[in-house]
Scaffold this motif. Structure first.
Motif, mmCIF file in Angstrom:
data_model
loop_
_atom_site.group_PDB
_atom_site.id
_atom_site.type_symbol
_atom_site.label_atom_id
_atom_site.label_comp_id
_atom_site.label_asym_id
_atom_site.label_seq_id
_atom_site.Cartn_x
_atom_site.Cartn_y
_atom_site.Cartn_z
ATOM 1 N N GLN A 247 -3.857 19.097 37.017
ATOM 2 C CA GLN A 247 -3.614 19.459 37.589
ATOM 3 C C GLN A 247 -5.322 20.328 38.759
ATOM 4 O O GLN A 247 -4.903 20.747 40.102
ATOM 5 C CB GLN A 247 -3.647 21.160 36.664
ATOM 6 C CG GLN A 247 -4.373 22.516 37.010
ATOM 7 C CD GLN A 247 -2.794 23.264 37.928
ATOM 8 O OE1 GLN A 247 -1.635 22.324 38.025
ATOM 9 N NE2 GLN A 247 -2.533 23.862 37.610
ATOM 10 N N LEU B 104 -4.999 20.932 42.524
ATOM 11 C CA LEU B 104 -5.442 21.822 43.659
ATOM 12 C C LEU B 104 -5.867 20.968 44.706
ATOM 13 O O LEU B 104 -5.873 21.527 45.923
ATOM 14 C CB LEU B 104 -5.631 22.339 42.625
ATOM 15 C CG LEU B 104 -4.573 23.404 41.310
ATOM 16 C CD1 LEU B 104 -5.189 23.513 40.416
ATOM 17 C CD2 LEU B 104 -4.203 24.217 42.243
ATOM 18 N N PHE C 36 -10.244 28.674 43.713
ATOM 19 C CA PHE C 36 -9.859 26.946 44.364
ATOM 20 C C PHE C 36 -10.125 27.120 46.264
ATOM 21 O O PHE C 36 -10.032 26.146 46.749
ATOM 22 C CB PHE C 36 -8.386 27.850 44.859
ATOM 23 C CG PHE C 36 -7.178 27.035 45.819
ATOM 24 C CD1 PHE C 36 -6.897 25.382 45.248
ATOM 25 C CD2 PHE C 36 -6.863 27.360 47.355
ATOM 26 C CE1 PHE C 36 -6.279 24.795 46.034
ATOM 27 C CE2 PHE C 36 -6.110 26.679 48.336
ATOM 28 C CZ PHE C 36 -5.676 25.454 47.801
ATOM 29 N N THR D 59 -4.545 30.607 40.734
ATOM 30 C CA THR D 59 -5.207 29.419 40.235
ATOM 31 C C THR D 59 -6.425 29.905 39.975
ATOM 32 O O THR D 59 -7.478 29.362 38.895
ATOM 33 C CB THR D 59 -4.963 28.744 40.868
ATOM 34 O OG1 THR D 59 -6.009 28.813 42.045
ATOM 35 C CG2 THR D 59 -4.353 28.094 41.746
#
Length: 479
Positions: free
Chosen positions: A240, A244, A204, A182
């Motif tokens: 997204q 996440l 992340f 990511t």
């Protein structure tokens, strides 16, 4: 002939047993706070939108549990004037959570217009403030204080081993894989993050903090106030970011191989079990309606303990602002004022985000079962397997030896010594208040540790398939 047939049908109908109507004996509502300012900016506050959200949610539960005429009205509850002994409300010592709870309670018991003024002995009429606003005492929960100023779940739990357990996620293979895969996504958001986050923090590792910051900006700021909003806060990016953040927070809140990671949820479940046991043991005379406010992290941890993802993948996702859920005690027995435990069942309902309009919470089966109703005996048995029901159990799991754990440890040692090491002293457990012990009163075992925290989102009611898949894989890894 026709007359005799009709008479026979009438007699048969009179002889047939009446169908029992379901009664709600009590409920325990757990809710997330309303819309608030971003955590990373500090001095986190409930917004006007947030207050509106929690008031609307409370108003729904009023219509379900309090309002006369509702088929789900709690048996024996007072309407429209609150009876203090019937309602118990609590929230951590945190401005966002306590203010949310206050707004929610105003929805559950709105102003009572019939008692909006009082006539004194000398004839003076005193008008009640706020058109008869009803006051419901809000119990502060010491543990989890200032939880909305903490960007991390375990930062406010005070549980040593839970902190270690959550930190272990940052060394797991699943975390490192997500961190790498990511990286480019988070760096691509640099134009809308660089005023608040350094380049190395755009990853992340800070998935929730970044999501929270951008989500608050998206809700409250116009395009002129939020440069790049139209370009970077696309529907795809919003999904997204939430997905996440949900993976990240789920793995900090719960791990099937390490039960202490879900300590905050275990404490809440212990409190629910304790309340229901008191309610049942007193025949419905003890707090038939309970309301508790807490954080999204705490909610995710007890979702894990209750195996709620088995009912829906949406339970992997971060609950939205003003989400609420309820555990209902129900019965079909009408033969007595309060039935035996064999005739009581428990139902779980959840609604993601504020309940508005014709919305209704959805009923979900608990603990991976297939049925929506769980017998009370089965419910307590399953809860006891995952709940924290005493201070000493919390101390043992957390490895803490200071504060109340110090007195708890000393008291346990003293009791064991005086009883010749037989270990015959009973501990306060769910459903037993002020337990009678054999040799002495155990000191320091009275406090149940309720932990709570935060929420978020605007339209998303469930996590995306990608998030659910990633979460289910990573949560199975021992961190």
């Amino acid at each position: 002939m026709r007359s005799s047939i009709q008479s026979g049908l009438l007699l048969a109908s009179l002889a047939a047993p009446a169908v029992s109507a379901e009664r709600v004996l009590g409920a325990y509502i757990y809710a997330r706070h309303g819309d608030r300012t971003a955590k990373i900016l500090g001095n986190t506050q409930l917004t006007d939108l947030g207050y509106h959200e929690v008031f609307a949610a409370g108003s729904y539960w009023n219509k379900r549990y309090v309002a006369t005429g509702s088929d789900k009205q709690i048996h024996g509850i007072s309407d429209p004037i609150v009876v203090a002994s019937q309602v118990n409300a609590s929230a951590p010592s945190d401005a966002v959570l306590q203010n949310s709870a206050t707004g929610f309670l105003q929805g559950i018991y709105p102003p009572a217009h019939d008692s909006a003024n009082t006539t004194l002995g000398n004839g003076t009429v005193v008008d009640s403030p706020l058109n008869g606003y009803q006051l419901i005492q809000l119990q502060p929960i010491a543990s989890g204080s200032n939880s909305e100023s903490s960007s991390w779940l375990q930062g406010s739990t005070g549980c040593s081993k839970a902190t270690v357990s959550s930190n272990n996620y940052y060394t797991s293979d699943s975390y490192n894989e997500m961190l790498k895969s990511t990286s480019s996504f988070y760096q691509s958001l640099s134009p809308v993050l660089n005023r608040t986050f350094s380049s190395e923090d755009m990853s992340f590792e800070n998935a929730y903090t970044i999501y929270d910051y951008l989500n608050v900006g998206d809700i409250h700021n116009s395009s002129s106030e939020f440069p790049g909003k139209a370009k970077y806060m696309t529907d795809e990016n919003k999904v997204q970011l939430l997905s996440l953040a949900s993976v990240h927070e789920w793995n900090l809140a719960y791990n099937a191989s390490d039960e202490v990671r879900a300590i905050s949820g275990a404490v809440v479940l212990g409190g629910i079990l304790d309340n229901f046991d008191q309610l049942v043991s007193t025949g419905g005379k003890k707090s038939i309606l309970n309301v508790q406010f807490g954080s999204y992290g705490t909610i995710m941890s007890f979702f894990g303990l209750m195996d709620m993802p088995a009912a829906s993948d949406s339970f992997y996702g971060i609950p939205d602002y003003a989400s609420s859920m309820s555990f209902e005690l129900v019965t079909n027995d009408t033969s007595s004022d309060f039935p035996s435990t064999d005739d009581i069942s428990v139902r779980f309902l959840f609604h993601n985000a504020t309940i508005t309009g014709s919305d209704e919470p959805t009923v979900f089966p608990m603990f991976g079962e297939k049925t929506d109703l769980l017998s009370y005996n089965d419910f307590t048995s399953r809860m006891e397997q995952v709940a924290i029901t005493s201070t000493s159990k919390w101390c043992d799991m957390c490895g803490n030896t200071d504060g109340s754990c110090a007195s708890s440890s000393a008291s346990s040692t003293e009791n064991k010594s005086s009883s010749g090491g037989s270990g015959g002293i009973s501990r306060p457990v769910a459903g037993v208040i002020g337990a009678m012990v054999t040799l002495a009163v155990i000191l320091g075992l009275e406090a149940l540790f309720f932990l709570v925290g935060g929420f978020r989102l605007a339209k998303r009611s469930k996590a995306s398939p990608e998030m659910a898949t990633a979460s289910s894989v990573s949560s199975d890894k021992k961190a």
